[in-house]
Design an enzyme around this catalytic site. Structure first.
Site, PDB file in Angstrom:
ATOM      1  N   LYS A 121       0.844  -1.197   0.000  1.00 21.68           N
ATOM      2  CA  LYS A 121       0.000   0.000   0.000  1.00 21.68           C
ATOM      3  C   LYS A 121       0.885   1.255   0.000  1.00 21.68           C
ATOM      4  O   LYS A 121       2.027   1.208   0.428  1.00 21.68           O
ATOM      5  CB  LYS A 121      -0.878  -0.047   1.253  1.00 21.68           C
ATOM      6  CG  LYS A 121      -2.030   0.933   1.288  1.00 21.68           C
ATOM      7  CD  LYS A 121      -2.898   0.633   2.507  1.00 21.68           C
ATOM      8  CE  LYS A 121      -4.012   1.672   2.643  1.00 21.68           C
ATOM      9  NZ  LYS A 121      -3.490   2.996   3.008  1.00 21.68           N
ATOM     10  N   GLY A 122       0.339   2.371  -0.461  1.00 22.54           N
ATOM     11  CA  GLY A 122       1.104   3.618  -0.465  1.00 22.54           C
ATOM     12  C   GLY A 122       1.467   4.077   0.937  1.00 22.54           C
ATOM     13  O   GLY A 122       0.679   3.931   1.865  1.00 22.54           O
ATOM     14  N   THR A 132      12.015   2.749   0.714  1.00 26.08           N
ATOM     15  CA  THR A 132      13.092   2.572   1.701  1.00 26.08           C
ATOM     16  C   THR A 132      13.487   1.102   1.790  1.00 26.08           C
ATOM     17  O   THR A 132      14.674   0.759   1.837  1.00 26.08           O
ATOM     18  CB  THR A 132      12.638   3.075   3.087  1.00 26.08           C
ATOM     19  OG1 THR A 132      12.235   4.435   2.975  1.00 26.08           O
ATOM     20  CG2 THR A 132      13.757   2.970   4.102  1.00 26.08           C
ATOM     21  N   ASP A 150       7.058   3.346  -9.946  1.00 25.13           N
ATOM     22  CA  ASP A 150       6.064   4.203  -9.293  1.00 25.13           C
ATOM     23  C   ASP A 150       6.159   5.594  -9.916  1.00 25.13           C
ATOM     24  O   ASP A 150       7.232   6.186  -9.936  1.00 25.13           O
ATOM     25  CB  ASP A 150       6.373   4.273  -7.796  1.00 25.13           C
ATOM     26  CG  ASP A 150       5.300   5.023  -7.010  1.00 25.13           C
ATOM     27  OD1 ASP A 150       4.527   5.769  -7.639  1.00 25.13           O
ATOM     28  OD2 ASP A 150       5.251   4.868  -5.782  1.00 25.13           O
ATOM     29  N   GLU A 208      -1.395  -1.888  10.686  1.00 22.27           N
ATOM     30  CA  GLU A 208      -2.706  -1.241  10.757  1.00 22.27           C
ATOM     31  C   GLU A 208      -3.687  -2.042   9.915  1.00 22.27           C
ATOM     32  O   GLU A 208      -3.284  -2.761   9.004  1.00 22.27           O
ATOM     33  CB  GLU A 208      -2.631   0.207  10.255  1.00 22.27           C
ATOM     34  CG  GLU A 208      -1.806   1.113  11.164  1.00 22.27           C
ATOM     35  CD  GLU A 208      -1.731   2.547  10.648  1.00 22.27           C
ATOM     36  OE1 GLU A 208      -2.414   2.867   9.650  1.00 22.27           O
ATOM     37  OE2 GLU A 208      -0.980   3.340  11.238  1.00 22.27           O
ATOM     38  N   CYS A 238       4.736   7.559  28.285  1.00 19.96           N
ATOM     39  CA  CYS A 238       4.126   8.081  27.047  1.00 19.96           C
ATOM     40  C   CYS A 238       2.859   7.265  26.761  1.00 19.96           C
ATOM     41  O   CYS A 238       2.922   6.152  26.233  1.00 19.96           O
ATOM     42  CB  CYS A 238       5.107   7.975  25.878  1.00 19.96           C
ATOM     43  SG  CYS A 238       4.384   8.418  24.281  1.00 19.96           S
ATOM     44  N   CYS A 265       2.249   6.419  23.045  1.00 16.01           N
ATOM     45  CA  CYS A 265       3.153   5.360  22.564  1.00 16.01           C
ATOM     46  C   CYS A 265       2.654   3.987  22.998  1.00 16.01           C
ATOM     47  O   CYS A 265       2.595   3.044  22.200  1.00 16.01           O
ATOM     48  CB  CYS A 265       4.566   5.572  23.100  1.00 16.01           C
ATOM     49  SG  CYS A 265       5.270   7.182  22.712  1.00 16.01           S
TER      50      CYS A 265
END
Length: 339
Positions: free
Chosen positions: A34-35, A41, A63, A244, A282, A285
């Protein structure tokens, strides 16, 4: 299922891409997802690691966003060019729409679609009416060039998921394109002959016979490469995602479709993982890590036969040779969170 190299006494897949480096027969490696999940990288980092153990490596971006130049802080174009600081790692960025324009728009560099005669324009309209033909022609041209350059390993930094999967259908797309053009030329042969000169030249200077020959050459190249893509000894696909829901969903869809095309995949790189220290105050986090862990557990359960590589979220962008080299080490040596 896969050709990942693991020892017989291992009871799980190594959480690295070392198996890809060890598989000397690999010629084509695709990196996709996915974008915004870190494909470029990852592909740059994998290319850096491969360059250590291969005679010559070519990294190709398909791309349209072309992030290779940004990643290495060096301008690349449609010709393969050595990456600064390497003597066996080259890169190139191709325009998915460029090749078919070049093929159909005539010989002159300044000749655009607007300069074409009626028949030439009709040929262009016909070509663009075939779904996926732009990407198909683009890849055909690149593959033809790659064959003549004889790199040991070629890595594709692909466009976001949908484009990647559409590209994998390009052999059949070109077959259909050629069939349509052949059908037209047989149906309208006498009519076309009225437009053509004695040497097969269209009113705009285009040579129809040469164009057909070029298409046929590309089709032969594509047919040969397609066979290689479906050979797990020669080709593999590295899926890149983040922990996600949408990214996991896209990855599952992509893996199923790759299986339907007969293309090997046994590696998943999970980017942007948070590793808050125990006792960290945090709250964001800790909450985000809890969410990430839920999806990471699902990935490990779903893909227990895959090499699942866990990459941390870094505090700065991974740009430039030094940072990419540092990041690439984590693809072959599992990241150990600070305690």
């Amino acid at each position: 299922m896969s050709t990942a190299v693991i020892n017989a006494d291992d009871d799980h897949m190594e959480p690295t891409l070392q198996s890809i480096l060890d598989q000397r027969s690999l010629r084509w490696i695709f990196v996709g997802g996915k974008g915004g999940v870190g494909k470029t990288t990852t592909s740059c980092s994998l290319a850096i690691q491969l360059a250590k153990v291969r005679r010559s490596v070519l990294l190709i971006s398909t791309d349209p966003a072309h992030n290779l130049s940004d990643a290495f802080s060096q301008k690349f174009g449609k010709e393969a060019r050595l990456i600064d600081g390497f003597d066996n790692l080259s890169a190139m960025e191709i325009d998915p729409n460029g090749s078919i324009q070049d093929l159909l728009a005539g010989q002159g560099e300044n000749e655009g679609a607007g300069d074409m005669g009626g028949v030439g324009g009709m040929m262009q309209d016909l070509a663009f009416a075939i779904p996926g033909i732009d990407e198909a022609m683009s890849f055909a041209e690149v593959l033809k060039q790659v064959k003549s350059l004889s790199y040991e390993t070629i890595i594709f930094d692909t466009a976001p998921t949908g484009h990647t999967l559409r590209f994998l259908q390009f052999p059949s797309v070109l077959e259909k394109a050629l069939a349509k053009v052949s059908q037209l030329s047989s149906q309208y042969g006498p009519l076309l002959n009225g437009f053509l000169g004695s040497n097969g030249t269209l009113p705009n200077g285009q040579n129809l016979n040469e164009m057909m020959e070029k298409l046929e050459t590309l089709r032969a190249t594509i047919s040969e490469v397609n066979t290689q893509f479906k050979d797990e000894r020669l080709t593999t696909f590295v899926c890149v995602c983040i922990p996600e829901f949408l990214s996991l969903y896209e990855t599952e869809r992509m893996i199923q479709e790759l299986a339907s095309y007969g293309i090997d995949t046994h590696s998943i790189v999970v980017n942007q993982l948070l590793f808050p220290k125990p006792g960290s105050d945090c709250e964001q986090c800790t909450a985000r890590r809890k969410m990430q862990k839920k999806y990471l557990d699902q990935i490990e359960e779903l893909y227990d036969e895959f090499n699942v590589v866990k990459m941390p979220l870094l505090v700065e962008e991974v740009r430039g040779k030094e940072k990419l080299e540092k990041f690439s080490e984590m693809l072959v040596k599992p990241f150990v969170p600070p305690q």
